[in-house]
Design an enzyme around this catalytic site. Structure first.
Site, PDB file in Angstrom:
ATOM      1  N   CYS A 103       0.835  -1.200   0.000  1.00  0.00           N
ATOM      2  CA  CYS A 103       0.000   0.000   0.000  1.00  0.00           C
ATOM      3  C   CYS A 103       0.875   1.257   0.000  1.00  0.00           C
ATOM      4  CB  CYS A 103      -0.914  -0.001   1.230  1.00  0.00           C
ATOM      5  SG  CYS A 103      -2.084   1.389   1.258  1.00  0.00           S
ATOM      6  N   ASP A 106       0.381   3.771   1.722  1.00  0.00           N
ATOM      7  CA  ASP A 106       0.313   4.349   3.074  1.00  0.00           C
ATOM      8  C   ASP A 106       1.706   4.695   3.615  1.00  0.00           C
ATOM      9  OD1 ASP A 106       0.100   4.481   6.039  1.00  0.00           O
ATOM     10  OD2 ASP A 106      -1.976   3.891   5.670  1.00  0.00           O
ATOM     11  N   ARG A 129       2.838   4.961   6.456  1.00  0.00           N
ATOM     12  CA  ARG A 129       3.277   4.237   7.656  1.00  0.00           C
ATOM     13  C   ARG A 129       3.834   2.854   7.339  1.00  0.00           C
ATOM     14  NH1 ARG A 129      -2.517   4.482  10.304  1.00  0.00           N
ATOM     15  NH2 ARG A 129      -2.928   3.913   8.137  1.00  0.00           N
ATOM     16  N   HIS A 148      -2.206  -4.079   5.038  1.00  0.00           N
ATOM     17  CA  HIS A 148      -1.968  -3.651   6.423  1.00  0.00           C
ATOM     18  C   HIS A 148      -3.290  -3.339   7.099  1.00  0.00           C
ATOM     19  CE1 HIS A 148      -2.558   0.785   5.839  1.00  0.00           C
ATOM     20  NE2 HIS A 148      -2.372   0.421   4.593  1.00  0.00           N
ATOM     21  N   CYS A 199      -6.051   0.086   6.987  1.00  0.00           N
ATOM     22  CA  CYS A 199      -5.799   0.620   5.641  1.00  0.00           C
ATOM     23  C   CYS A 199      -6.945   1.549   5.242  1.00  0.00           C
ATOM     24  CB  CYS A 199      -5.691  -0.535   4.647  1.00  0.00           C
ATOM     25  SG  CYS A 199      -5.404  -0.002   2.945  1.00  0.00           S
TER      26      CYS A 199
END
Ligand code: CO
Length: 220
Positions: free
Chosen positions: A42, A44, A46, A98, A101
Site C-alpha cells: 500500500c 500508506d 506508515r 496492512h 488501511c
C-alpha cells in the site's frame, strides 16, 4: 515532522553514514540490481517496505498503490510483475496489506470518493465475494481487519492469474507468491501462509491460457 528543507540535509547525512560502513556502497549500487523479492504494498506512509523488512537498497523491487491492489487491467502493476519475473528473475512475490488501511476502510463505507471510486470498487468486489463471512463478523474492527486479509488473498490470486507467473513457475519452479499483513499497532509482519500451489491449481481450472501449448502467446 520533517520539513522540506531538511530532506536534502538528511540525504547528505545518509550518504555519509552509508559510506562509513561501506566506502563503495553507492558505486556498487550503480552497477545494477539483483533483488530476490518483489513487494507489492500500500502507498500508506506508515507502511515502509524496506524498513519493516530490514532490507538494504537493491534487495527488494517495490510496487505500491492504494490498498496494494493487483488490478487485471492496470498496466503499471502488470509491467512491474512482468519485469520482475522476466528480467530480475525474482524468487518471491509478496502482496502486503496492512490493518487500518484507509483504502479498505473507504471501500467499506457508503461514500462517494470521486475519481477513486473505480479503484475502490475492486475492494468492494472482494467484499462481495466474501459477503457471507464478513457480514457474520459483528465487531466492526474485526470485520475491517478480515477484509484487509481477504483483499491480500484476492490480490495474490490476481498475481497468480497472470500468464507470466504461471509460465515461469511451471518452467523454473519460481516465483512463489506470498500474502502478508503488516500490523501497524504492533509493527509485526504476519504471513497469511496462503497455499500457493493450491491457488495455482484452482486458478488453472478457469484462467489456464493454454500454457505450454503456444510459446508465442503474450505474457499477460
Ligand atoms: Co493502506
Amino acid at each position: 515532522m520533517t520539513t522540506y528543507e531538511e530532506i536534502f540535509e538528511r540525504n547528505k547525512q545518509w550518504v555519509s553514514d552509508k559510506k562509513v560502513t561501506d566506502k563503495q556502497f553507492f558505486e556498487k549500487l550503480s552497477e545494477g540490481q539483483n533483488p530476490d523479492f518483489l513487494y507489492i504494498g500500500c502507498s500508506d506512509s506508515r507502511v515502509t517496505a524496506e524498513e519493516m523488512m530490514g532490507v538494504q537498497p537493491g534487495e527488494v523491487f517495490v510496487h505500491r498503490n492504494i490498498a496494494n491492489m493487483v488490478n487485471n487491467i492496470d498496466f503499471s502493476s502488470i509491467s512491474v510483475i512482468s519485469y520482475a519475473i522476466t528480467y530480475l528473475k525474482v524468487k518471491h512475490i509478496i502482496v502486503c496489506g496492512h490493518y487500518y488501511c484507509g483504502g479498505v476502510k473507504a471501500a467499506m463505507e457508503s461514500k462517494d470518493m470521486g475519481v477513486i471510486n473505480p479503484w475502490l470498487r475492486n475492494i468492494r468486489d472482494v467484499y462481495r465475494y466474501h459477503k457471507k463471512e464478513l457480514n457474520a463478523i459483528t465487531d466492526e474492527e474485526e470485520r475491517y481487519k478480515r477484509l484487509v486479509e481477504l483483499n491480500v488473498e484476492e490480490q495474490c490470486f490476481n498475481v497468480i492469474k497472470k500468464a507470466v507467473v504461471q509460465k515461469h513457475y511451471l518452467k523454473h519452479g519460481y516465483p512463489t507468491v506470498h500474502g502478508w499483513v503488516f500490523d501497524i499497532k504492533s509493527g509485526r509482519l504476519i504471513d497469511l501462509n496462503i497455499d500457493f500451489l493450491k491457488m495455482l491449481a484452482d486458478i488453472q481450472e478457469i484462467y489456464n491460457l493454454g500454457i505450454g501449448e503456444d510459446p508465442h502467446q503474450p505474457d499477460r
